[in-house]
Write a protein that holds these residues in place. Structure first.
Motif, PDB file in Angstrom:
ATOM      1  N   GLU A  32      -0.383  -6.291   0.689  1.00 11.03           N
ATOM      2  CA  GLU A  32      -1.340  -5.765  -0.288  1.00 11.03           C
ATOM      3  C   GLU A  32      -0.671  -4.755  -1.199  1.00 11.03           C
ATOM      4  OE1 GLU A  32      -5.312  -2.893  -0.371  1.00 11.03           O
ATOM      5  OE2 GLU A  32      -4.885  -4.065   1.444  1.00 11.03           O
ATOM      6  N   THR A  33       0.167  -3.901  -0.625  1.00  8.64           N
ATOM      7  CA  THR A  33       0.861  -2.879  -1.425  1.00  8.64           C
ATOM      8  C   THR A  33       1.729  -3.530  -2.497  1.00  8.64           C
ATOM      9  OG1 THR A  33       0.884  -1.356   0.454  1.00  8.64           O
ATOM     10  CG2 THR A  33       2.458  -0.931  -1.327  1.00  8.64           C
ATOM     11  N   ARG A  36      -0.584  -5.282  -5.242  1.00 10.47           N
ATOM     12  CA  ARG A  36      -1.303  -4.355  -6.112  1.00 10.47           C
ATOM     13  C   ARG A  36      -0.342  -3.473  -6.908  1.00 10.47           C
ATOM     14  NH1 ARG A  36      -6.290  -1.846  -2.676  1.00 10.47           N
ATOM     15  NH2 ARG A  36      -6.983  -1.325  -4.808  1.00 10.47           N
ATOM     16  N   GLY A  37       0.809  -3.178  -6.342  1.00 11.63           N
ATOM     17  CA  GLY A  37       1.763  -2.308  -7.020  1.00 11.63           C
ATOM     18  C   GLY A  37       2.731  -3.067  -7.912  1.00 11.63           C
ATOM     19  N   ASP A  40       0.633  -5.752 -10.105  1.00 15.65           N
ATOM     20  CA  ASP A  40      -0.517  -5.242 -10.850  1.00 15.65           C
ATOM     21  C   ASP A  40      -1.758  -6.112 -10.635  1.00 15.65           C
ATOM     22  OD1 ASP A  40      -1.913  -3.549 -12.547  1.00 15.65           O
ATOM     23  OD2 ASP A  40      -1.347  -4.671 -14.355  1.00 15.65           O
ATOM     24  N   ASP A  42      -4.614  -5.334  -8.868  1.00 23.67           N
ATOM     25  CA  ASP A  42      -5.777  -4.596  -8.358  1.00 23.67           C
ATOM     26  C   ASP A  42      -7.057  -5.383  -8.623  1.00 23.67           C
ATOM     27  OD1 ASP A  42      -5.125  -2.247  -7.010  1.00 23.67           O
ATOM     28  OD2 ASP A  42      -4.622  -1.216  -8.863  1.00 23.67           O
ATOM     29  N   ASP A  43      -7.188  -5.856  -9.862  1.00 26.62           N
ATOM     30  CA  ASP A  43      -8.387  -6.575 -10.302  1.00 26.62           C
ATOM     31  C   ASP A  43      -8.122  -8.072 -10.186  1.00 26.62           C
ATOM     32  OD1 ASP A  43     -10.705  -7.420 -11.488  1.00 26.62           O
ATOM     33  OD2 ASP A  43     -10.112  -6.879 -13.523  1.00 26.62           O
ATOM     34  N   ASN A  49     -14.099  -8.149  -4.093  1.00 25.23           N
ATOM     35  CA  ASN A  49     -12.835  -7.424  -4.043  1.00 25.23           C
ATOM     36  C   ASN A  49     -12.108  -7.852  -2.767  1.00 25.23           C
ATOM     37  OD1 ASN A  49     -10.772  -5.550  -3.608  1.00 25.23           O
ATOM     38  ND2 ASN A  49     -11.916  -3.900  -4.605  1.00 25.23           N
ATOM     39  N   TRP A  51      -9.475  -6.861  -1.423  1.00 22.82           N
ATOM     40  CA  TRP A  51      -8.837  -5.762  -0.697  1.00 22.82           C
ATOM     41  C   TRP A  51      -9.834  -5.012   0.196  1.00 22.82           C
ATOM     42  CZ3 TRP A  51      -4.564  -7.787  -1.747  1.00 22.82           C
ATOM     43  CH2 TRP A  51      -4.204  -8.165  -3.043  1.00 22.82           C
ATOM     44  N   THR A  52     -11.093  -4.955  -0.241  1.00 22.82           N
ATOM     45  CA  THR A  52     -12.099  -4.204   0.517  1.00 22.82           C
ATOM     46  C   THR A  52     -13.170  -5.092   1.133  1.00 22.82           C
ATOM     47  OG1 THR A  52     -13.551  -3.875  -1.399  1.00 22.82           O
ATOM     48  CG2 THR A  52     -11.784  -2.253  -1.046  1.00 22.82           C
ATOM     49  N   ARG A 239      -4.628 -15.394 -10.940  1.00 27.59           N
ATOM     50  CA  ARG A 239      -4.605 -14.236 -10.047  1.00 27.59           C
ATOM     51  C   ARG A 239      -5.155 -14.613  -8.674  1.00 27.59           C
ATOM     52  NH1 ARG A 239      -5.255  -8.658 -12.166  1.00 27.59           N
ATOM     53  NH2 ARG A 239      -3.944  -8.557 -14.000  1.00 27.59           N
ATOM     54  N   TRP A 247      -0.616 -13.671  -0.383  1.00 23.81           N
ATOM     55  CA  TRP A 247      -0.993 -12.521   0.445  1.00 23.81           C
ATOM     56  C   TRP A 247      -0.840 -12.886   1.920  1.00 23.81           C
ATOM     57  CZ3 TRP A 247      -6.501  -9.998   1.066  1.00 23.81           C
ATOM     58  CH2 TRP A 247      -6.357  -8.728   1.664  1.00 23.81           C
TER      59      TRP A 247
END
Length: 271
Positions: A32-33, A36-37, A40, A42-43, A49, A51-52, A239, A247
């Protein structure tokens, strides 16, 4: 009679078939890091979502919903992937598109082939004949020159000359403007490996008849370069696809898409 031993391979790309070493065949290899990092991402989705596990909704600003389970998130992402690709679905080859996405969901990395895909590939090659540089036109002109115009035979020497000519030809790929609309440019696009063979060749005093077989393979998978390409990076469908494949918590396996087409070519000397 031809001196060639048949079937004879007259062209083979440098890219090999069943190449699992490429980055687009990796899966479940990113955290995940990293996603998202470094990428890019995140969205990702308009629905959930990943991630959550929270639904994406303006109401979540005031209250939190129950986080979705992993299987629920996956189903929502696949449904969104299909929905976002609807223009290609409705304007393209409906059954082929649906079958390939379902294979990604359930196939576990097994090769994919179908009569629908073979038909699309054959149509691509036929339509390419409008160019004098199409590989099929090059093959016919080489055969005509060697058998009809010159020596009425086709040996290894002529085969090697044909191979050199094919290297300069336009190989069939789903990269036409129309393929951006019909979906083939999304889930096939750039064919990774191609092999062309003469499977039959009969020569008479004033004519010949031959069968030529095209075999091709692409990778249904995204690599790091794909997702960072500005053309794809901001498209939600890509995406979602990248997250589902790369992932570590999902790791849906990419796969090889196999296709083939056979053509009969004949010509006769004018008397």
């Amino acid at each position: 009679m031809p001196l060639l031993k048949l079937p004879c391979t007259i062209y083979q790309t440098q890219h090999r078939f069943n190449d699992n070493s490429t980055d687009d065949m990796r899966y479940g290899d990113l955290t995940e890091t990293q996603l998202r990092g470094s990428f890019d991402l995140d969205d990702v989705s308009d629905i959930v979502n990943p991630w959550t596990g929270q639904e994406v909704s303006i109401f979540n600003t005031f209250r939190k919903s129950r986080p979705k389970s992993k299987s629920e998130i996956v189903d929502l992402l696949f449904n969104e992937f299909l929905r976002l690709s609807m223009p290609a679905y409705y304007l393209g080859r409906h059954q082929l598109f649906k079958n390939i996405v379902n294979h990604f969901y359930r196939g576990r990395g097994n090769d994919y082939s179908s009569p629908f895909l073979d038909s699309a590939y054959k149509e691509l090659i036929i339509n390419g004949q409008s160019s004098a540089f199409s590989s099929l036109n090059i093959i016919k002109s080489s055969l005509d020159r060697s058998i009809i115009t010159e020596q009425r035979s086709f040996s290894d020497i002529e085969k090697n000359l044909m191979t050199q000519a094919i290297r300069k030809s336009i190989l069939p790929k789903f990269n036409r403007w129309a393929d951006c609309i019909n979906g083939l440019g999304i889930y096939i696009h750039d064919i990774y490996a191609t092999k062309i063979q003469i499977t039959e060749l009969k020569i008479t005093n004033n004519s010949y008849i031959t069968k030529v077989k095209f075999t091709a393979q692409d990778h249904f998978g995204l690599d790091r370069i794909d997702i960072m390409n500005r053309k794809f990076h901001y498209i939600r469908a890509f995406r979602i696809w990248f997250i589902l494949q790369r992932w570590e918590k999902f790791g849906f396996q990419p796969f090889f898409t196999n296709m083939k087409a056979e053509f009969q070519i004949n010509s006769q000397r004018n008397r």
